[in-house]
Design an enzyme around this catalytic site. Structure first.
Site, PDB file in Angstrom:
ATOM      1  N   VAL A 106       0.834  -1.204   0.000  1.00  0.00           N
ATOM      2  CA  VAL A 106       0.000   0.000   0.000  1.00  0.00           C
ATOM      3  C   VAL A 106       0.881   1.271   0.000  1.00  0.00           C
ATOM      4  CG1 VAL A 106      -0.140  -0.163   2.526  1.00  0.00           C
ATOM      5  CG2 VAL A 106      -1.877   1.111   1.288  1.00  0.00           C
ATOM      6  N   GLU A 107       0.397   2.318  -0.706  1.00  0.00           N
ATOM      7  CA  GLU A 107       1.193   3.541  -0.889  1.00  0.00           C
ATOM      8  C   GLU A 107       1.097   4.446   0.349  1.00  0.00           C
ATOM      9  OE1 GLU A 107       3.359   4.093  -3.006  1.00  0.00           O
ATOM     10  OE2 GLU A 107       3.511   6.166  -3.589  1.00  0.00           O
ATOM     11  N   LYS A 112       5.178   1.024   4.833  1.00  0.00           N
ATOM     12  CA  LYS A 112       6.361   0.707   4.014  1.00  0.00           C
ATOM     13  C   LYS A 112       7.619   0.723   4.897  1.00  0.00           C
ATOM     14  CE  LYS A 112       4.871   2.335  -0.635  1.00  0.00           C
ATOM     15  NZ  LYS A 112       4.668   1.119  -1.432  1.00  0.00           N
ATOM     16  N   SER A 134       5.326   5.164  -6.002  1.00  0.00           N
ATOM     17  CA  SER A 134       5.251   6.139  -7.098  1.00  0.00           C
ATOM     18  C   SER A 134       5.325   7.566  -6.568  1.00  0.00           C
ATOM     19  CB  SER A 134       3.988   5.930  -7.926  1.00  0.00           C
ATOM     20  OG  SER A 134       2.885   5.705  -7.094  1.00  0.00           O
ATOM     21  N   HIS A 155      10.896   1.962  -9.675  1.00  0.00           N
ATOM     22  CA  HIS A 155       9.521   2.358  -9.996  1.00  0.00           C
ATOM     23  C   HIS A 155       9.118   1.821 -11.371  1.00  0.00           C
ATOM     24  CE1 HIS A 155       6.446   5.766 -10.845  1.00  0.00           C
ATOM     25  NE2 HIS A 155       5.861   4.720 -10.312  1.00  0.00           N
ATOM     26  N   GLU A 167      12.018   3.609 -13.418  1.00  0.00           N
ATOM     27  CA  GLU A 167      12.759   4.735 -12.850  1.00  0.00           C
ATOM     28  C   GLU A 167      13.550   4.192 -11.658  1.00  0.00           C
ATOM     29  OE1 GLU A 167       9.717   8.483 -13.760  1.00  0.00           O
ATOM     30  OE2 GLU A 167       9.704   7.572 -11.779  1.00  0.00           O
ATOM     31  N   ASN A 205       5.846  11.248 -13.319  1.00  0.00           N
ATOM     32  CA  ASN A 205       4.683  11.839 -12.657  1.00  0.00           C
ATOM     33  C   ASN A 205       4.838  13.341 -12.433  1.00  0.00           C
ATOM     34  OD1 ASN A 205       2.882   9.753 -12.569  1.00  0.00           O
ATOM     35  ND2 ASN A 205       3.666   8.937 -10.642  1.00  0.00           N
TER      36      ASN A 205
HETATM   37  P1  NAI Z   1      -2.670  -3.035  -4.834  1.00  0.00           P
HETATM   38  O1  NAI Z   1      -3.617  -2.459  -3.855  1.00  0.00           O
HETATM   39  O2  NAI Z   1      -3.184  -3.669  -6.076  1.00  0.00           O
HETATM   40  O3  NAI Z   1      -1.764  -4.132  -4.094  1.00  0.00           O
HETATM   41  C1  NAI Z   1      -1.157  -3.937  -2.856  1.00  0.00           C
HETATM   42  C2  NAI Z   1      -1.018  -5.279  -2.180  1.00  0.00           C
HETATM   43  O4  NAI Z   1      -0.192  -5.116  -1.047  1.00  0.00           O
HETATM   44  C3  NAI Z   1      -2.339  -5.851  -1.675  1.00  0.00           C
HETATM   45  O5  NAI Z   1      -2.488  -7.165  -2.134  1.00  0.00           O
HETATM   46  C4  NAI Z   1      -2.221  -5.792  -0.156  1.00  0.00           C
HETATM   47  O6  NAI Z   1      -2.862  -6.870   0.489  1.00  0.00           O
HETATM   48  C5  NAI Z   1      -0.732  -5.881   0.034  1.00  0.00           C
HETATM   49  N1  NAI Z   1      -0.235  -5.280   1.263  1.00  0.00           N
HETATM   50  C6  NAI Z   1      -0.595  -4.115   1.824  1.00  0.00           C
HETATM   51  N2  NAI Z   1       0.128  -3.881   2.928  1.00  0.00           N
HETATM   52  C7  NAI Z   1       0.988  -4.928   3.072  1.00  0.00           C
HETATM   53  C8  NAI Z   1       2.009  -5.256   4.006  1.00  0.00           C
HETATM   54  N3  NAI Z   1       2.288  -4.451   5.015  1.00  0.00           N
HETATM   55  N4  NAI Z   1       2.689  -6.400   3.830  1.00  0.00           N
HETATM   56  C9  NAI Z   1       2.398  -7.218   2.805  1.00  0.00           C
HETATM   57  N5  NAI Z   1       1.440  -6.961   1.879  1.00  0.00           N
HETATM   58  C10 NAI Z   1       0.753  -5.829   2.012  1.00  0.00           C
HETATM   59  O7  NAI Z   1      -1.636  -1.867  -5.156  1.00  0.00           O
HETATM   60  P2  NAI Z   1      -0.765  -1.640  -6.474  1.00  0.00           P
HETATM   61  O8  NAI Z   1      -1.524  -0.827  -7.441  1.00  0.00           O
HETATM   62  O9  NAI Z   1      -0.166  -2.923  -6.913  1.00  0.00           O
HETATM   63  O10 NAI Z   1       0.384  -0.675  -5.896  1.00  0.00           O
HETATM   64  C11 NAI Z   1       1.417  -1.156  -5.080  1.00  0.00           C
HETATM   65  C12 NAI Z   1       2.527  -0.127  -5.024  1.00  0.00           C
HETATM   66  O11 NAI Z   1       2.981   0.159  -6.350  1.00  0.00           O
HETATM   67  C13 NAI Z   1       2.137   1.203  -4.415  1.00  0.00           C
HETATM   68  O12 NAI Z   1       3.241   1.712  -3.720  1.00  0.00           O
HETATM   69  C14 NAI Z   1       1.837   2.050  -5.635  1.00  0.00           C
HETATM   70  O13 NAI Z   1       1.976   3.432  -5.407  1.00  0.00           O
HETATM   71  C15 NAI Z   1       2.895   1.552  -6.599  1.00  0.00           C
HETATM   72  N6  NAI Z   1       2.600   1.759  -8.017  1.00  0.00           N
HETATM   73  C16 NAI Z   1       1.342   1.520  -8.518  1.00  0.00           C
HETATM   74  C17 NAI Z   1       1.078   1.709  -9.866  1.00  0.00           C
HETATM   75  C18 NAI Z   1      -0.271   1.434 -10.439  1.00  0.00           C
HETATM   76  O14 NAI Z   1      -0.532   1.830 -11.583  1.00  0.00           O
HETATM   77  N7  NAI Z   1      -1.150   0.755  -9.722  1.00  0.00           N
HETATM   78  C19 NAI Z   1       2.136   2.198 -10.791  1.00  0.00           C
HETATM   79  C20 NAI Z   1       3.434   2.339 -10.170  1.00  0.00           C
HETATM   80  C21 NAI Z   1       3.631   2.161  -8.830  1.00  0.00           C
END
Ligand code: NAI
Length: 507
Positions: A106-107, A112, A134, A155, A167, A205
Site C-alpha cells: 500500500v502507498e 512501508k 510512485s 519504480h 525509474e 509523474n
Molecule cells: P494493490 O492495492 O493492487 O496491491 C497492494 C497489495 O499489497 C495488496 O495485495 C495488499 O494486500 C498488500 N499489502 C498491503 N500492505 C501490506 C504489508 N504491510 N505487507 C504485505 N502486503 C501488504 O496496489 P498496487 O496498485 O499494486 O500498488 C502497489 C505499489 O505500487 C504502491 O506503492 C503504488 O503506489 C505503486 N505503483 C502503482 C502503480 C499502479 O498503476 N497501480 C504504478 C506504479 C507504482
C-alpha cells in the site's frame, strides 16, 4: 559511507536463478514484477499480508503464462520453468534467502517503513531493499534503518510486463553503485532504466503534470470542449488526449497524484490542482471506472470534425511570412493549393504565417489574438496552433475581427490541408501551450539534477507513450519559441505556474 557489497546479476549473465528475489505485495504491480523477475530467471518469493493473496497471484500468473504460450510469445517449457521459479511465501521468514526485496504494498509511508525494518532484520546483510513507490520519498523510506544505503526506488509502470520503463530512484543515502546495479538488473530484465533523484513525482509523474493541468485550465475558462482538446492533442501525436486519458486513469487517482506533488513541493502554485477535477471527484464522476467522467461510458468521447469551409477566393495578395519548418510547410502548401503565381514571401518578417492583403493568420507566439491585434493595429487577425513542425490544430480570432474574416480565415488553413478547430482566444492556444509547459517542467527537473535530458526523453516516451521527449520538442521548436509561449502565458495569468525554468532562460 560504506558501500555494501551486493552480488546482483550483471548484464549478460544468464545464470541468474541463484539470485532470489522477494516481492512483497501481490497486487496489480507486485504480480507484474514477480512475472518479469521469474521470466528473467530468478527464483521469486511472493508474499502478501492478505491470506491466500500470494497463492492467488501465482495462479493468476499461471493463466497469464498460458495465454502467452497460446499466443506463441513463449514456449510451454519457458512457461513451466517460470512457474517453477514462483514461490508463494506464507511468511517473510520463508523468503529470508532473498538478495533483493521489492516492495509493492500500500502507498503509505508508515507501513512501508515498518516492512523495510522487518526486511532489514531478516534478509542477508548484502540484500538490497527496493520500493516500487510512485510518490513517497526514498530518503524518507530509508530513514531509521541501520543501513539506509540499501534502499533504492525501482519504480515500474503499469502493466509491468508491457511497460518498458523503470525509474531507478536514489535517495540521499543511496550510493551511486547501488543505483547502477539496479539499473543493470532492470536492463537484464528487458527494461529501460532511467536514473532519477528522489524528488516529488520523480520523473514521469512530475513532467506529465502539465499535460493534464493545461487541459484543465482551458476547461476551467471554457476555452474548448473536452472532445476538442482531445482531438487537438491526438493530432499532435499523443496516443490519447488529456481528457480521455484522465477518464481512463480515474480522476480520483489523477487528482491524488497532483495533490501529492503539490503538497510535496510545499504548495508551489505551479502544481496547483484543478477545481474542475476536484468537482468531478466530489461528484463521483471518476471516469471509465464509474461510467462517467468527462464522457459517458461505454460510448466515450464523441467524434469531433472541424467544419468544412468553402475554398478561399483566389490566391491574390497571399504572402508567407517568417522562416522555419512551419513557414516552409505553409509555402509548399500554398504553391499546391493556389495553383497560380508563386506566393510572395517575407522571410525577414518577425512573425510566421499567412497574410492575405491586410489580414493575418499567425502561428501563435503565445499571445492571444486580441493582444496581437492590439500590438499590431491589425483588426482582422487569427492565431493558429502548431502541431510540431506543422500549422493546424486550434484557431482563435481577435474580437476586433470582422464577421467576413471569421468566415474566411479557416478556409485558408483548410485549403492548405489543415483542419482547424475554433477555440476561445486563449494564450498559447492548446498544443503549443501544452508542449511548452511539458518542456518547461522537464527543463526544471534537469536544472534541479533530478534526471538527465536523455533520461527525461526516454522516461516520457516509455512511461507515458509520448510521441517525442520534451528535449526533442525543445530541439525541434527551439528555446526561443518555447520561452515566448511561456512568457506570454505568464503575462496573461501571472503567478507561479508559467515561470520560465532557468535552464530555458539560459538556452
Ligand atoms: P494493490 O492495492 O493492487 O496491491 C497492494 C497489495 O499489497 C495488496 O495485495 C495488499 O494486500 C498488500 N499489502 C498491503 N500492505 C501490506 C504489508 N504491510 N505487507 C504485505 N502486503 C501488504 O496496489 P498496487 O496498485 O499494486 O500498488 C502497489 C505499489 O505500487 C504502491 O506503492 C503504488 O503506489 C505503486 N505503483 C502503482 C502503480 C499502479 O498503476 N497501480 C504504478 C506504479 C507504482
Amino acid at each position: 559511507m560504506a558501500a555494501i557489497q551486493v552480488s546482483l546479476p550483471q548484464p549478460g549473465v544468464t545464470a541468474m536463478s541463484a539470485q532470489d528475489v522477494l516481492v512483497v505485495g501481490a497486487g496489480v504491480m507486485g504480480i507484474g514484477i514477480a512475472q518479469v523477475a521469474a521470466q528473467a530467471g530468478h527464483r521469486v518469493f511472493v508474499f502478501d499480508q492478505r491470506e491466500g493473496a500470494a497463492e492467488q497471484a501465482c495462479k493468476q500468473l499461471a493463466e497469464v503464462l498460458t495465454r502467452l504460450v497460446n499466443k506463441g510469445k513463449i514456449t510451454p517449457a519457458e512457461a513451466d520453468a517460470t512457474l517453477g521459479r514462483l514461490v508463494p511465501a506464507a511468511s517473510l521468514q520463508d523468503a529470508a534467502s532473498a538478495n533483493l526485496a521489492i516492495e509493492a504494498i500500500v502507498e503509505k509511508l508508515e507501513p512501508k517503513r515498518a516492512l523495510l525494518r522487518e526486511l532489514e532484520a531478516l534478509l542477508p546483510v548484502d540484500a538490497l531493499l527496493a520500493s516500487n513507490t510512485s510518490s513517497i520519498s526514498i530518503t524518507a523510506l530509508a530513514a531509521g534503518l541501520q543501513h539506509p544505503e540499501r534502499v533504492v526506488g525501482m519504480h515500474f509502470f503499469n502493466p509491468v510486463p508491457l511497460m518498458a520503463l523503470v525509474e531507478v530512484v536514489s535517495g540521499l543515502r543511496t550510493p551511486a553503485e547501488v543505483a547502477q546495479r539496479i539499473e543493470r538488473l532492470a536492463r537484464a530484465w528487458g527494461k529501460v532504466a532511467v536514473q532519477a533523484r528522489s524528488t516529488p513525482g520523480f520523473i514521469v509523474n512530475r513532467i506529465a503534470r502539465p499535460y493534464y493541468a493545461e487541459a484543465l485550465m482551458l476547461l476551467q475558462e471554457q476555452a474548448a470542449r473536452p472532445e476538442v482538446l482531445d482531438a487537438l492533442l491526438r493530432a499532435a501525436g499523443f496516443r490519447m488526449g488529456p481528457c480521455e486519458l484522465m477518464d481512463l486513469i480515474g480522476h480520483d487517482t489523477n487528482f491524488a497524484v497532483t495533490q501529492s506533488v503539490f503538497e510535496a513541493n510545499f504548495f508551489d502554485r505551479r502544481f496547483t490542482p484543478s477545481l474542475v477535477q476536484r468537482e468531478l471527484v466530489e461528484g463521483g464522476l471518476l471516469g471509465r471506472k464509474s461510467g462517467r467522467g468527462f464522457y459517458a461510458y461505454p460510448e466515450g468521447a464523441p467524434v469531433v470534425a472541424a467544419p468544412k469551409q468553402p475554398p478561399p477566393d483566389g490566391g491574390k495578395g497571399v504572402t508567407i511570412h517568417g522562416t522555419g519548418a512551419v513557414a516552409q510547410t505553409l509555402l509548399v502548401a500554398a504553391r499546391m493549393a493556389l495553383n497560380g503565381p508563386e506566393p510572395a514571401t517575407s522571410p525577414e518578417s518577425d512573425w510566421i504565417g499567412i497574410a492575405i492583403g491586410s489580414r493575418q493568420l499567425r502561428l501563435t507566439d503565445g499571445r492571444p489574438a486580441w493582444q496581437v491585434a492590439r500590438d499590431t493595429g491589425v483588426a482582422d487577425i487569427a492565431v493558429f496552433d502548431e502541431l510540431p513542425g506543422q500549422p493546424g490544430g486550434a484557431l482563435a480570432y481577435a474580437q476586433t475581427g470582422s464577421p467576413a474574416w471569421r468566415a474566411e480565415a479557416p478556409s485558408w488553413l483548410q485549403a492548405f490541408g489543415w483542419h482547424p478547430h475554433e477555440v476561445a482566444d486563449a494564450p498559447g492556444l492548446v498544443v503549443a501551450r501544452t508542449l511548452a509547459m511539458l518542456v518547461n517542467e522537464a527543463a526544471d527537473a534537469v536544472h534541479q539534477g533530478v534526471c538527465s535530458p536523455s533520461g527525461a526523453d526516454a522516461a516520457m516516451k516509455l512511461g507515458v507513450n509520448y510521441p517525442a521527449g520534451p528535449f526533442e520538442w525543445l530541439e525541434r521548436l527551439g528555446p526561443q519559441r518555447i520561452v515566448s509561449v511561456l512568457e506570454a502565458l505568464d503575462q496573461c495569468y501571472r503567478g507561479e505556474r508559467y515561470r520560465v525554468s532557468p535552464l530555458l532562460q539560459r538556452a
